[in-house]
Scaffold this motif. Structure first.
Motif, short mmCIF file in Angstrom:
data_model
loop_
_atom_site.label_atom_id
_atom_site.label_comp_id
_atom_site.label_asym_id
_atom_site.label_seq_id
_atom_site.Cartn_x
_atom_site.Cartn_y
_atom_site.Cartn_z
N LEU A 60 -44.79 26.56 6.86
CA LEU A 60 -45.89 26.49 5.89
C LEU A 60 -46.02 27.78 5.10
CD1 LEU A 60 -48.63 24.60 7.93
CD2 LEU A 60 -47.20 23.72 6.09
N ALA A 61 -45.63 28.89 5.70
CA ALA A 61 -45.69 30.16 4.99
C ALA A 61 -44.81 30.14 3.75
CB ALA A 61 -45.27 31.30 5.92
N ALA A 64 -46.62 26.39 1.48
CA ALA A 64 -48.05 26.18 1.22
C ALA A 64 -48.46 26.54 -0.20
CB ALA A 64 -48.88 26.99 2.22
N ASN A 65 -48.12 27.72 -0.65
CA ASN A 65 -48.60 28.18 -1.95
C ASN A 65 -47.54 28.10 -3.04
OD1 ASN A 65 -51.24 28.85 -1.02
ND2 ASN A 65 -50.39 30.69 -0.07
N ILE A 66 -46.41 27.47 -2.73
CA ILE A 66 -45.34 27.32 -3.72
C ILE A 66 -45.18 25.87 -4.14
CG2 ILE A 66 -42.85 27.53 -4.10
CD1 ILE A 66 -42.85 30.01 -2.39
N VAL A 67 -45.16 24.96 -3.17
CA VAL A 67 -44.94 23.54 -3.46
C VAL A 67 -46.27 22.87 -3.77
CG1 VAL A 67 -44.01 21.37 -2.61
CG2 VAL A 67 -42.94 23.53 -1.93
N ARG A 68 -46.43 22.45 -5.01
CA ARG A 68 -47.67 21.78 -5.43
C ARG A 68 -47.47 20.27 -5.56
NH1 ARG A 68 -47.42 26.56 -8.35
NH2 ARG A 68 -49.18 27.98 -8.02
N ASP A 69 -46.26 19.83 -5.56
CA ASP A 69 -45.95 18.42 -5.77
C ASP A 69 -46.56 17.55 -4.68
OD1 ASP A 69 -43.96 16.57 -7.42
OD2 ASP A 69 -43.86 15.99 -5.30
N GLU A 70 -47.37 16.57 -5.08
CA GLU A 70 -48.06 15.71 -4.12
C GLU A 70 -47.11 14.82 -3.33
OE1 GLU A 70 -51.73 14.80 -3.35
OE2 GLU A 70 -51.41 16.95 -3.55
N GLU A 71 -45.98 14.44 -3.94
CA GLU A 71 -45.03 13.58 -3.23
C GLU A 71 -44.46 14.28 -1.99
OE1 GLU A 71 -44.19 10.37 -3.59
OE2 GLU A 71 -45.84 10.29 -5.04
#
Length: 431
Positions: A60-61, A64-71
């Motif tokens: 998650l590190a 978490a703050n890089i992948v915004r894609d909901e899929e």
């Protein structure tokens, strides 16, 4: 001597099967994403191809703050949990993942065993997404060989018999005060599925637990909904909570149902009603008597923003019922009240008949499982004669005459239909 030369060819070979350089680069990025997550530097079309291939097992590190894609987060959720409803999380898969992931960590946290950093390191990763936490289990510290054998095998669970074991659960202060968007907190201090390992000490919400939690909630300034249920909250703990919730800027719903609150706790809650923005108060299944009900009634009569009050499964009796009735003669905020299973009789019904005549705010009253009797039903029917606002009146198991109950139902149904038609004619609420 004759030399022989053989030439072999792959009949399926084609230049089309050779990957483009772009494709080879994307494969390399996916393969090395954990070490070099350069997603934001890519074109949108290439970002999509990379995200679709990312493993849900990445730390998650990294994601978490890089992948915004909901899929991607939808894949994370569906692979981890069989039952889910994203509509409960604002239709955000990412929010759902981080809320449930954090909840699972808290449910499995064992004080003095689990590393607190397991929670604290998650804060910078999830703080922008967590808006609600529902934790229905808090594990106590392991007692090990120090646990004393008890000769008392009573199943009463009395605190006076067993005493309060000096053990505290996970302290939420550092966590929830670091979640700036937290709006709902639902907690139960106990152990689920303990089976044959059951002990009353597993369900001890200690004084220190209460002080820690109260301080945390006080500092959580955006909290709107606070539920602390099935946690053996008594009068003293209620007072601690109330002191810290007084003048809270955002709290609109408080649920302390299925606890051990008596009159003194209810009196403290009466003060809270007068010094807060509370709209919903649920005190179902406690031990509140007529003195506690009178304190709540006084708050309703003097200063209140409360729109819903649930006192089901208490013991307010007619003294408490009449006090609440008197308050509702002047109160103009309360829309719903539940007084089921409170040992009320005809006396309360008579006063509420007057309430139904004068009050134009109440839309729902629940008297179920009381002893209103034949005359009580007739009194309520008389009070409803000119009432146009009440749309729900529950009289199940109240010993009311069948004919009176039928006529009451007809009036309430007509009111409900009138409201429905009015809503259809003026959907925006404008006259």
């Amino acid at each position: 001597y004759y030399a022989r030369r053989c030439i072999t060819e792959d009949p399926n070979w084609s230049l089309v099967t050779v990957p483009h350089l772009t494709e080879l680069c994307l494969q390399h990025i996916v393969h090395n994403f954990e070490k070099n997550p350069i997603l934001n530097r890519l074109l949108p079309v290439h970002q999509r191809k990379v995200v679709d291939r990312l493993s849900t097992d990445l730390p998650l590190a990294v994601t978490a703050n890089i992948v915004r894609d909901e899929e991607y987060w939808k894949r994370c959720c569906t692979e981890r949990w069989q039952v889910y409803d994203v509509s409960n999380y604002g239709n955000s898969w990412k929010r759902m993942f981080f809320e449930r992931h954090l909840e699972n960590i808290l449910k499995c946290f064992i004080p003095n065993i689990t590393d607190p950093n397991q929670v604290l390191q998650l804060i910078p990763l999830c703080k922008d997404y967590v808006r609600k936490l529902e934790v229905d289990q808090f594990l106590p510290p392991l007692q090990g060989d120090q646990k004393e054998e008890r000769d008392d095998f009573s199943d009463t669970g009395s605190d006076t018999e067993l005493g309060e074991v000096p053990m505290q659960h996970y302290d939420l202060r550092e966590l929830i005060t670091a979640l700036p968007h937290l709006e709902e907190l639902h907690l139960t201090y106990g152990v689920k599925d303990c089976g044959m390992n059951f002990e009353w000490s597993l369900f001890n919400f200690t004084n220190q637990d209460c002080c820690n939690l109260a301080a945390a909630v006080k500092m959580c300034r955006n909290l709107k909904v606070f539920k602390l249920t099935r946690s053996k909250v008594d009068d003293d703990k209620t007072k601690v909570l109330v002191r810290n919730l007084m003048d809270h800027p955002c709290l609109v719903e408080l649920n302390l149902s299925h606890n051990l609150i008596r009159d003194k706790g209810a009196q403290a809650l009466g003060k809270l009603i007068s010094h807060s923005k509370l709209e919903t108060l649920d005190l179902c299944n406690n031990q509140i008597g007529h003195l506690g009900a009178q304190a709540l009634a006084q708050a309703l009569a003097e200063k209140s923003t409360l729109t819903s009050l649930n006192l089901r499964l208490n013991c307010v009796e007619d003294k408490g019922g009449e006090a609440i009735g008197h308050a509702l003669l002047t109160n103009t905020t309360l829309k719903s009240i539940h007084l089921g299973s409170n040992n009320l009789s005809e006396l309360s019904a008579t006063l509420f008949s007057q309430v139904l005549t004068q009050n134009t705010t109440l839309t729902s009253i629940n008297f179920s499982c009381n002893h209103l009797g034949l005359n009580g039903g007739k009194q309520l029917l008389e009070g409803l004669a000119d009432n146009k606002t009440l749309t729900e009146l529950d009289l199940r198991r109240t010993e009311v005459d069948q004919e009176a109950e039928y006529l009451i139902h007809q009036i309430v149904w007509a009111n409900r239909e009138a409201v429905r038609l009015g809503t259809l004619q003026h959907p925006t609420g404008k006259p």
